[in-house]
Design an enzyme around this catalytic site. Structure first.
Site, PDB file in Angstrom:
ATOM      1  N   CYS A 165       0.763  -1.247  -0.016  1.00 41.76           N
ATOM      2  CA  CYS A 165       0.005  -0.013   0.082  1.00 41.76           C
ATOM      3  C   CYS A 165       0.928   1.292   0.116  1.00 41.76           C
ATOM      4  CB  CYS A 165      -0.978  -0.095   1.131  1.00 41.76           C
ATOM      5  SG  CYS A 165      -1.724  -1.457   1.528  1.00 41.76           S
ATOM      6  N   HIS A 305      -2.844   7.409   6.907  1.00 41.48           N
ATOM      7  CA  HIS A 305      -3.135   6.221   6.236  1.00 41.48           C
ATOM      8  C   HIS A 305      -4.436   5.658   6.641  1.00 41.48           C
ATOM      9  CE1 HIS A 305      -2.008   2.473   4.398  1.00 41.48           C
ATOM     10  NE2 HIS A 305      -2.300   1.751   5.202  1.00 41.48           N
ATOM     11  N   GLU A 316      -0.936   4.512  14.362  1.00 43.52           N
ATOM     12  CA  GLU A 316      -0.703   5.667  13.656  1.00 43.52           C
ATOM     13  C   GLU A 316      -1.092   6.843  14.256  1.00 43.52           C
ATOM     14  OE1 GLU A 316      -1.231   7.978   9.361  1.00 43.52           O
ATOM     15  OE2 GLU A 316      -2.741   6.290   9.722  1.00 43.52           O
ATOM     16  N   LYS A 337      -9.389   7.957   2.764  1.00 47.84           N
ATOM     17  CA  LYS A 337     -10.069   6.381   2.512  1.00 47.84           C
ATOM     18  C   LYS A 337     -11.330   6.352   3.124  1.00 47.84           C
ATOM     19  CE  LYS A 337      -5.524   4.004   2.705  1.00 47.84           C
ATOM     20  NZ  LYS A 337      -4.632   5.005   3.166  1.00 47.84           N
ATOM     21  N   HIS A 342      -9.820   1.988   0.237  1.00 42.68           N
ATOM     22  CA  HIS A 342      -8.234   2.058   0.070  1.00 42.68           C
ATOM     23  C   HIS A 342      -7.869   1.169  -1.392  1.00 42.68           C
ATOM     24  CE1 HIS A 342      -4.274   1.264   1.161  1.00 42.68           C
ATOM     25  NE2 HIS A 342      -4.330   0.400   2.308  1.00 42.68           N
ATOM     26  N   PHE A 403       1.541  -3.453   3.706  1.00 35.68           N
ATOM     27  CA  PHE A 403       2.072  -4.914   4.237  1.00 35.68           C
ATOM     28  C   PHE A 403       3.398  -5.224   4.004  1.00 35.68           C
ATOM     29  CE2 PHE A 403      -2.662  -7.437   3.694  1.00 35.68           C
ATOM     30  CZ  PHE A 403      -2.832  -6.381   4.780  1.00 35.68           C
TER      31      PHE A 403
END
Length: 416
Positions: A165, A305, A316, A337, A342, A403
């Site tokens: 991502c 994110h 985060e 998002k 996403h 990831f």
């Protein structure tokens, strides 16, 4: 060595809430949700039966059918977004030095649908290997920048970045540095993804990464909300034209913002889960600030994110408090998002564009779908819940984490 300055002179977007920059921005500031039942395949037996797909989009309006059939959808999306960005930049392609113009493009997965369909077709046959001759060229992640270089004749640096991502943020940072160091004057950068497929939704469901709020898709992406239950898979592309400042100034280019810096880090913790204390997220923001020569208090807004996963939003938020201290409470934080879903490898590009447009328009888009505070997240932080807020944004940060523990952060600033 003195680093050359880099600016953004063109933008293109193809998203679940708008098929061009103007539509995308209108969707963002009005808090539009791009989530809806899946149309690309029959998802009736899947745990998640909705996604953020493109709306009212037909590739043959942009590419002829013969060319389109030779491309996976992720490459088709790249071609459309990049074309909008090139037109927006008003570059005269006959006058630029194409040896100093390149493309660095991000994709987390690449041609997943092509791979899926070819394997399913083989499995349904009698064992005779009958594969499309374009199978491999359609599938590989680096084909998008390859196709773009062929279209525009750009002979400079050309490759793909793959970091889940974080892929298109990595692409932007690489493009920034190639121009800074004098290897290019102009770069097309960004990312694209097309994973609303049997394999994509099925695979993320197996990881228990996706929301299963099938009864209410439009409110399913709810970053920082107590009842969040996973991310929503999205598709599309974002493209940016980066240009050396003096080069842009000499041709009288419109300049959206300066790319002030980029930071990278790794969690070194787990294949899918973020570090619980947000160590990688903290480090990437500090590295980005250091690269840009800016202080934490210089930042006005952060497009987080913020995937709407139970663990990620907490870590985060902790990292932002670690990096910004008391200044964190003066920031406008948000997660676009909540509207786009996403976009995986394309997320960094479309979210950097959102940050650039926030600088241009003096408006921070909202984090929609907030209903209940999470006691594990400091509720004194301003997540710009549910409604856009006006603000003079001079410096904006965009975070993307992937990831494997890949973290990338981009800093954009209003041109002095």
């Amino acid at each position: 060595m003195r680093k050359r300055r880099v600016v953004v002179t063109g933008l293109g977007a193809l998203t679940p809430i708008g098929n061009n920059i103007e539509e995308y921005w209108n969707g963002l500031v009005n808090g539009v949700s791009g989530a809806a039942p899946i149309t690309n395949f029959d998802a009736s037996k899947f745990k998640t039966r909705f996604a953020c797909e493109l709306k009212n989009f037909e590739i043959t309006e942009f590419l002829n059918r013969k060319d389109a059939r030779k491309m996976d959808r992720f490459t088709q999306y790249a071609m459309v977004a990049a074309d909008e960005a090139i037109i927006d930049s008003k570059l005269d392609l006959e006058k630029i030095d194409k040896d100093k113009a390149g493309i660095i493009w991000g994709a987390g997965i690449g041609g997943l649908e092509t791979f899926q369909n070819e394997v399913l077709n083989f499995a349904e046959g009698d064992g005779t290997p009958r594969f499309n001759p374009f199978f491999i060229p359609k599938m590989i992640a680096d084909i998008a920048p390859g196709q773009l270089s062929i279209k525009y004749g750009f002979r400079g640096p050309n490759f793909a970045t793959v970091s889940a991502c974080a892929s298109s943020s990595n692409a932007i940072i690489d493009a920034l540095n190639y121009i800074r160091l004098g290897h290019a004057d102009i770069m097309i950068t960004g990312g694209s993804e097309a994973t609303v497929t049997i394999a994509g939704i099925g695979g993320f469901n197996a990881l228990q990464a996706l929301s299963t709020r099938n009864d209410d898709p439009k409110t399913a992406s709810r970053p920082f909300d107590k009842d969040r239950d996973g991310f929503i898979s999205g598709e599309g592309a974002g493209a940016l034209i980066l240009e050396e400042y003096e080069h842009a100034k000499a041709r009288g280019a419109k300049i959206y913002a300066e790319v002030a810096g980029g930071g990278l880090s790794a969690d070194a913790y787990h294949i899918t889960a973020p570090h619980p204390e947000g160590i990688g997220a903290r480090n990437v923001m500090l590295n980005c600030l250091r690269d840009a020569g800016l202080k934490p208090e210089d930042v006005d807004a952060i497009n987080m994110h913020g995937t709407s996963t139970p663990l990620g939003d907490i870590s985060e938020s902790k990292a932002i408090l670690d990096v910004f201290g008391e200044h964190a409470y003066t920031l406008n934080l948000n997660s676009t998002k909540s509207m786009t879903g996403h976009l995986l490898g394309a997320a960094g590009a479309v979210e950097a564009i959102a940050s650039i447009l926030a600088i241009k328009h003096g408006i921070v888009p909202p984090t929609i779908n907030h209903f209940t505070d999470d006691e594990r997240i400091d509720n004194k932080l301003n997540f710009t819940f549910n409604k856009a807020q006006k603000r003079n944004v001079k410096v904006a940060m965009s975070n993307t984490f992937g990831f494997g523990g890949h973290n990338a952060c981009v800093l954009l600033k209003k041109l002095d």
